[in-house]
Design a protein around this motif. Structure first.
Motif, PDB file in Angstrom:
ATOM      1  N   ASN A  16      97.074  -0.046  47.554  1.00 19.29           N
ATOM      2  CA  ASN A  16      98.448  -0.427  47.277  1.00 19.29           C
ATOM      3  C   ASN A  16      99.215  -0.528  48.584  1.00 19.29           C
ATOM      4  O   ASN A  16      98.925   0.166  49.554  1.00 19.29           O
ATOM      5  CB  ASN A  16      99.143   0.608  46.376  1.00 19.29           C
ATOM      6  CG  ASN A  16      98.562   0.609  44.976  1.00 19.29           C
ATOM      7  OD1 ASN A  16      98.836  -0.275  44.196  1.00 19.29           O
ATOM      8  ND2 ASN A  16      97.743   1.594  44.682  1.00 19.29           N
ATOM      9  N   GLU A  20     105.443  -2.054  48.250  1.00 18.16           N
ATOM     10  CA  GLU A  20     105.437  -2.448  46.839  1.00 18.16           C
ATOM     11  C   GLU A  20     105.636  -1.240  45.930  1.00 18.16           C
ATOM     12  O   GLU A  20     106.294  -1.334  44.884  1.00 18.16           O
ATOM     13  CB  GLU A  20     104.128  -3.159  46.507  1.00 18.16           C
ATOM     14  CG  GLU A  20     103.966  -4.500  47.221  1.00 18.16           C
ATOM     15  CD  GLU A  20     102.614  -5.129  46.957  1.00 18.16           C
ATOM     16  OE1 GLU A  20     101.748  -4.454  46.338  1.00 18.16           O
ATOM     17  OE2 GLU A  20     102.411  -6.283  47.366  1.00 18.16           O
ATOM     18  N   VAL A  21     105.064  -0.105  46.319  1.00 12.11           N
ATOM     19  CA  VAL A  21     105.284   1.122  45.556  1.00 12.11           C
ATOM     20  C   VAL A  21     106.760   1.487  45.578  1.00 12.11           C
ATOM     21  O   VAL A  21     107.353   1.830  44.543  1.00 12.11           O
ATOM     22  CB  VAL A  21     104.423   2.273  46.116  1.00 12.11           C
ATOM     23  CG1 VAL A  21     104.809   3.593  45.452  1.00 12.11           C
ATOM     24  CG2 VAL A  21     102.940   1.985  45.896  1.00 12.11           C
ATOM     25  N   ARG A  24     108.696  -0.658  43.303  1.00 11.19           N
ATOM     26  CA  ARG A  24     108.472  -0.331  41.893  1.00 11.19           C
ATOM     27  C   ARG A  24     109.348   0.849  41.470  1.00 11.19           C
ATOM     28  O   ARG A  24     109.907   0.845  40.368  1.00 11.19           O
ATOM     29  CB  ARG A  24     106.988  -0.012  41.674  1.00 11.19           C
ATOM     30  CG  ARG A  24     106.609   0.132  40.211  1.00 11.19           C
ATOM     31  CD  ARG A  24     105.107   0.110  40.024  1.00 11.19           C
ATOM     32  NE  ARG A  24     104.739   0.021  38.625  1.00 11.19           N
ATOM     33  CZ  ARG A  24     103.495  -0.093  38.187  1.00 11.19           C
ATOM     34  NH1 ARG A  24     102.493  -0.159  39.046  1.00 11.19           N
ATOM     35  NH2 ARG A  24     103.245  -0.161  36.889  1.00 11.19           N
ATOM     36  N   ALA A  58     100.555   5.150  47.436  1.00 11.64           N
ATOM     37  CA  ALA A  58      99.796   3.918  47.632  1.00 11.64           C
ATOM     38  C   ALA A  58      98.359   4.204  48.030  1.00 11.64           C
ATOM     39  O   ALA A  58      97.435   3.486  47.621  1.00 11.64           O
ATOM     40  CB  ALA A  58     100.468   3.054  48.702  1.00 11.64           C
ATOM     41  N   ALA A  63      95.834   0.779  41.961  1.00 16.86           N
ATOM     42  CA  ALA A  63      96.891  -0.159  41.598  1.00 16.86           C
ATOM     43  C   ALA A  63      96.944  -0.326  40.083  1.00 16.86           C
ATOM     44  O   ALA A  63      95.971  -0.063  39.371  1.00 16.86           O
ATOM     45  CB  ALA A  63      96.646  -1.514  42.264  1.00 16.86           C
ATOM     46  N   GLN A  67     100.055   3.593  38.768  1.00 15.54           N
ATOM     47  CA  GLN A  67     101.187   3.627  39.684  1.00 15.54           C
ATOM     48  C   GLN A  67     102.526   3.621  38.938  1.00 15.54           C
ATOM     49  O   GLN A  67     103.571   3.500  39.568  1.00 15.54           O
ATOM     50  CB  GLN A  67     101.133   2.427  40.644  1.00 15.54           C
ATOM     51  CG  GLN A  67     100.101   2.566  41.741  1.00 15.54           C
ATOM     52  CD  GLN A  67     100.538   3.541  42.830  1.00 15.54           C
ATOM     53  OE1 GLN A  67     101.595   4.152  42.748  1.00 15.54           O
ATOM     54  NE2 GLN A  67      99.714   3.688  43.856  1.00 15.54           N
TER      55      GLN A  67
END
Length: 394
Positions: A16, A20-21, A24, A58, A63, A67
């Motif tokens: 990951n 992006e984590v 989110r 991550a 993924a 998550q």
């Protein structure tokens, strides 16, 4: 605090992107937790700003669904982490939550990998009941994504429908105990109450519009509950909150902090079904297992396949495959059957297109309730409201 992610479960294989984590968690804080849980809103927002902690997530979690912010937050609550009920209040409190979570990361990660977000909201039965009762009886209920199977017992609960003048948003309401008499009907503005005479839990549902089969009243509560002769369900990890206290503990951990009423409803619903025969719950993929389980339904019963907020976890191609499978199974069954779905309109776009609706910003989380792919209502995600569509949307 510097977090070493070299030995967190995916050593040398970061699957990951930390950015992006973070995105989110920021999205979860703003779009889902905001206005619903102050604790989860603040906690997920602070995580989104914590680069090192996002790097831990991550680097050590696969993924996809593992998550999900709700899964991490529930895992810490399940393990009795700090601020399990109220959440952090300020930077120092977040620091304590973070320090505890990192120190216990092996345990937290083990829960995340073993469990999944499978909240079982039995109050959704309040939106299903008016659709089940008019069907040819008896019924065979088959729930896809059944979790603990609590929604397979709509005949074990009590209900209280409260009329509203316009369609309801998604604030949560519910109550304990029994009120009124079985099958009572009220005029405009008067609550309509009924259900299982001795049910230990009452689900309150705000309603507007005219339910299918209704005349001019906003709610339809049948004088007789549906006759259910078979109950079955599919889930990747079926839970048994009646027989396994640890499963009930996990379900309680998934309820967002601050929503004590929902926790009480969950416990009371488990009590309500504790004396009922256990449904047939199958572990596995919803598409792979559906044909064999549907074949177990008694041939003399009307088969009702239903699901609530489940298909959102599938990619679009799998959703379409599931829809084709359900259509085929019901078409080939002697006497047919019905498919009842409750999903966000974006999940099954061929059922309801957004341009057909006139919704306000507070209604973004409403689900579309459909019978055989024909939308009949907009519902609160926890069964707390139903706005019947008349005429139904095309």
């Amino acid at each position: 605090m510097v977090v070493n992610v070299a030995n967190t479960g995916n050593a040398g294989n970061t699957v990951n992107n930390p950015r992006e984590v973070a995105d989110r968690y920021r999205e979860f804080s703003w779009q889902q937790a905001r206005g619903q849980s102050d604790a989860h809103e603040e906690l997920s927002a602070r995580i989104s700003q914590d680069d090192e902690f996002c790097e831990l997530l991550a680097g050590s979690l696969p993924a996809g669904n593992k998550q999900q912010p709700n899964l991490l937050l529930a895992a810490v609550r399940y393990l009795d982490g700090p601020h399990a009920e109220l959440g952090p209040r300020g930077e120092a409190a977040y620091g304590r939550w973070r320090e505890w979570t990192v120190r216990h990361w092996d345990e937290v990660r083990a829960v995340i990998m073993r469990r999944s977000t499978q909240t079982n909201e039995p109050a959704r039965c309040a939106t299903l009941l008016p659709l089940l009762a008019p069907l040819p009886q008896p019924l065979a209920l088959l729930e896809v994504g059944a979790s603990a199977g609590l929604c397979l017992h709509p005949d074990r609960y009590r209900y209280r429908y409260v009329q509203e003048g316009h369609h309801a948003s998604h604030g949560d309401h519910g109550s304990h105990g029994s009120h009124g008499s079985h099958g009572s009907h009220g005029s405009h503005g008067a609550p309509v109450e009924g259900g299982a005479p001795d049910g230990p839990v009452t689900f309150t549902c705000r309603t507007s519009g005219v339910a299918p089969g209704g005349d001019d009243g906003p709610a339809v509560l049948p004088g007789e509950l549906p006759e259910i002769v078979w109950r079955g369900g599919i889930d990747l990890d079926p839970l048994d909150p009646v027989g396994e206290p640890d499963d009930l503990r996990w379900l309680r951990a998934l309820v967002w902090p601050g929503d004590e009423a929902r926790t009480a409803r969950l416990s009371a619903a488990v009590e309500a079904v504790s004396t009922s025969p256990r449904p047939t719950l199958v572990r596995g993929d919803l598409i792979d297992e559906l044909p064999a389980l549907a074949a177990q339904a008694p041939p003399e019963a009307t088969l009702v396949v239903f699901q609530s907020a489940v298909l959102t976890y599938l990619p679009p191609a799998r959703r379409e495959e599931f829809a084709r499978l359900v259509r085929s199974l019901l078409a080939e069954r002697d006497g047919g059957g019905h498919w009842i779905s409750q999903e966000h309109h974006s999940v099954l776009p061929w059922i309801t297109a957004p341009e057909h609706r006139s919704l306000g910003p507070a209604d973004a989380m409403l689900l579309t309730l459909a019978v055989d792919e024909r939308p009949v209502a907009l519902t609160g995600p926890h069964g707390q409201s139903v706005h019947w569509l008349r005429p139904p949307l095309p």
